[in-house]
Design a protein around this motif. Structure first.
Motif, PDB file in Angstrom:
ATOM      1  N   THR A  18       0.836  -1.209   0.000  1.00 58.06           N
ATOM      2  CA  THR A  18       0.000   0.000   0.000  1.00 58.06           C
ATOM      3  C   THR A  18       0.867   1.253   0.000  1.00 58.06           C
ATOM      4  O   THR A  18       0.605   2.220  -0.726  1.00 58.06           O
ATOM      5  CB  THR A  18      -0.928   0.008   1.219  1.00 58.06           C
ATOM      6  N   ALA A  19       1.904   1.247   0.813  1.00 58.37           N
ATOM      7  CA  ALA A  19       2.805   2.398   0.867  1.00 58.37           C
ATOM      8  C   ALA A  19       3.494   2.617  -0.467  1.00 58.37           C
ATOM      9  O   ALA A  19       3.669   3.761  -0.923  1.00 58.37           O
ATOM     10  CB  ALA A  19       3.831   2.207   1.983  1.00 58.37           C
ATOM     11  N   ALA A  20       3.879   1.517  -1.117  1.00 55.72           N
ATOM     12  CA  ALA A  20       4.546   1.643  -2.425  1.00 55.72           C
ATOM     13  C   ALA A  20       3.591   2.212  -3.463  1.00 55.72           C
ATOM     14  O   ALA A  20       3.978   3.057  -4.284  1.00 55.72           O
ATOM     15  CB  ALA A  20       5.065   0.272  -2.867  1.00 55.72           C
ATOM     16  N   VAL A  21       2.336   1.716  -3.438  1.00 58.09           N
ATOM     17  CA  VAL A  21       1.340   2.228  -4.392  1.00 58.09           C
ATOM     18  C   VAL A  21       1.085   3.716  -4.150  1.00 58.09           C
ATOM     19  O   VAL A  21       1.039   4.522  -5.095  1.00 58.09           O
ATOM     20  CB  VAL A  21       0.033   1.418  -4.290  1.00 58.09           C
ATOM     21  N   LEU A  22       0.911   4.086  -2.882  1.00 55.94           N
ATOM     22  CA  LEU A  22       0.668   5.499  -2.566  1.00 55.94           C
ATOM     23  C   LEU A  22       1.862   6.357  -2.957  1.00 55.94           C
ATOM     24  O   LEU A  22       1.699   7.479  -3.464  1.00 55.94           O
ATOM     25  CB  LEU A  22       0.373   5.651  -1.076  1.00 55.94           C
ATOM     26  N   SER A  23       3.051   5.831  -2.731  1.00 52.00           N
ATOM     27  CA  SER A  23       4.256   6.579  -3.094  1.00 52.00           C
ATOM     28  C   SER A  23       4.336   6.773  -4.609  1.00 52.00           C
ATOM     29  O   SER A  23       4.646   7.857  -5.100  1.00 52.00           O
ATOM     30  CB  SER A  23       5.493   5.843  -2.592  1.00 52.00           C
ATOM     31  N   ALA A  24       4.011   5.682  -5.353  1.00 47.79           N
ATOM     32  CA  ALA A  24       4.037   5.769  -6.821  1.00 47.79           C
ATOM     33  C   ALA A  24       2.992   6.767  -7.318  1.00 47.79           C
ATOM     34  O   ALA A  24       3.239   7.550  -8.243  1.00 47.79           O
ATOM     35  CB  ALA A  24       3.804   4.395  -7.433  1.00 47.79           C
ATOM     36  N   ALA A  25       1.785   6.735  -6.694  1.00 51.33           N
ATOM     37  CA  ALA A  25       0.720   7.661  -7.091  1.00 51.33           C
ATOM     38  C   ALA A  25       1.127   9.108  -6.820  1.00 51.33           C
ATOM     39  O   ALA A  25       0.862  10.015  -7.618  1.00 51.33           O
ATOM     40  CB  ALA A  25      -0.569   7.320  -6.352  1.00 51.33           C
ATOM     41  N   LEU A  26       1.804   9.308  -5.674  1.00 47.10           N
ATOM     42  CA  LEU A  26       2.252  10.656  -5.338  1.00 47.10           C
ATOM     43  C   LEU A  26       3.294  11.151  -6.332  1.00 47.10           C
ATOM     44  O   LEU A  26       3.239  12.298  -6.799  1.00 47.10           O
ATOM     45  CB  LEU A  26       2.817  10.668  -3.916  1.00 47.10           C
ATOM     46  N   VAL A  27       4.228  10.281  -6.676  1.00 45.27           N
ATOM     47  CA  VAL A  27       5.267  10.651  -7.640  1.00 45.27           C
ATOM     48  C   VAL A  27       4.651  10.958  -8.999  1.00 45.27           C
ATOM     49  O   VAL A  27       4.997  11.942  -9.658  1.00 45.27           O
ATOM     50  CB  VAL A  27       6.320   9.530  -7.760  1.00 45.27           C
TER      51      VAL A  27
END
Length: 242
Positions: free
Chosen positions: A12-21
């Motif tokens: 989840t953190a990776a997905v959120l990080s990717a979405a933020l980027v």
């Protein structure tokens, strides 16, 4: 259980990080596009010469900054309500020199007619080129009436020497272009001659109606200036500001 939970938290953190980027990338890209392009006005359809542009006819398009020219119209009020001096293509960036600000040219379907002197009973001395005037029919034994429901545009007013009747110190049209209301008022009061000939922009039907009404001499025209019917740009601005 703990490992599975940690794994999902990590995903989840990776997905959120990717979405933020990705969101930051798209925001920066959009900002870059806006920095490199300029929003200008263009017609949504083909517009023939002499047509009046309405707000519904216009849309914004973005032009590369390198292709932008200072005569391209970037303000809605600079195009809305103006007439086209030449045809405009759909999606074509509008340039200010392609617009007719003072509406002295006849619109599509109109022609400029000089009103015969023997058709006229009286002319308001205050009218000038670019004004809109009201026409009334007046004659003995006939009930006076308004000839058209809408005002018509004055193309020019001439003296007996075929000189445009205007202010002595400053042109009425120049004052109009400068939005100089004091100059426009002075031009109406301080005329260089009496009005002898009036040229109006009319449709063929309007001219034929005047000709039928006046040709036997029983009815003549009264040409009246009215500030409420004035079609100049400065007057419209004044009404909006009141």
């Amino acid at each position: 259980m703990g490992r599975g939970r940690n794994r999902w938290i990590g995903v989840t953190a990776a997905v959120l990080s990717a979405a933020l980027v990705y969101g930051l990338y798209m925001l920066q890209r959009q900002q870059l596009v806006h920095q490199e392009t300029v929003a200008v006005l263009a017609p949504k359809r083909f517009v023939a010469a002499g047509e009046k542009l309405e707000r519904t006819d216009l849309e914004w398009i973005r032009m590369p900054a390198g292709a932008y020219s200072s005569d391209m119209v970037t303000e809605l009020d600079a195009a809305s309500g103006k007439e086209t001096a030449i045809p405009l293509g759909r999606g074509e960036a509008i340039r200010d020199w392609k617009l007719n600000e003072h509406q002295l040219q006849p619109l599509s379907g109109q022609s400029t007619f000089q009103i015969p002197k023997d058709y006229v009973r009286s002319v308001s001395n205050g009218i000038r080129a670019g004004d809109r005037v009201l026409l009334y029919g007046s004659g003995e034994g006939n009930e006076s009436r308004r000839v058209f429901g809408e005002p018509v545009v004055v193309a020019s007013v001439k003296s007996s020497a075929n000189v445009e009747v205007d202010g002595l110190e400053q042109s009425h049209l120049l004052s109009m272009a400068e939005n100089n209301k004091d100059g426009m008022y002075a031009a109406r009061r301080d005329a260089n001659a009496m009005i002898e000939y009036v040229n109006l922009n009319l449709t063929e039907e309007q001219w034929l109606a005047i000709d039928r009404l006046c040709k036997d001499g029983s009815v003549k025209l009264v040409i009246a200036y009215s500030p409420e019917s004035y079609g100049g740009v400065a007057a419209e601005e004044g009404l909006r500001n009141e």
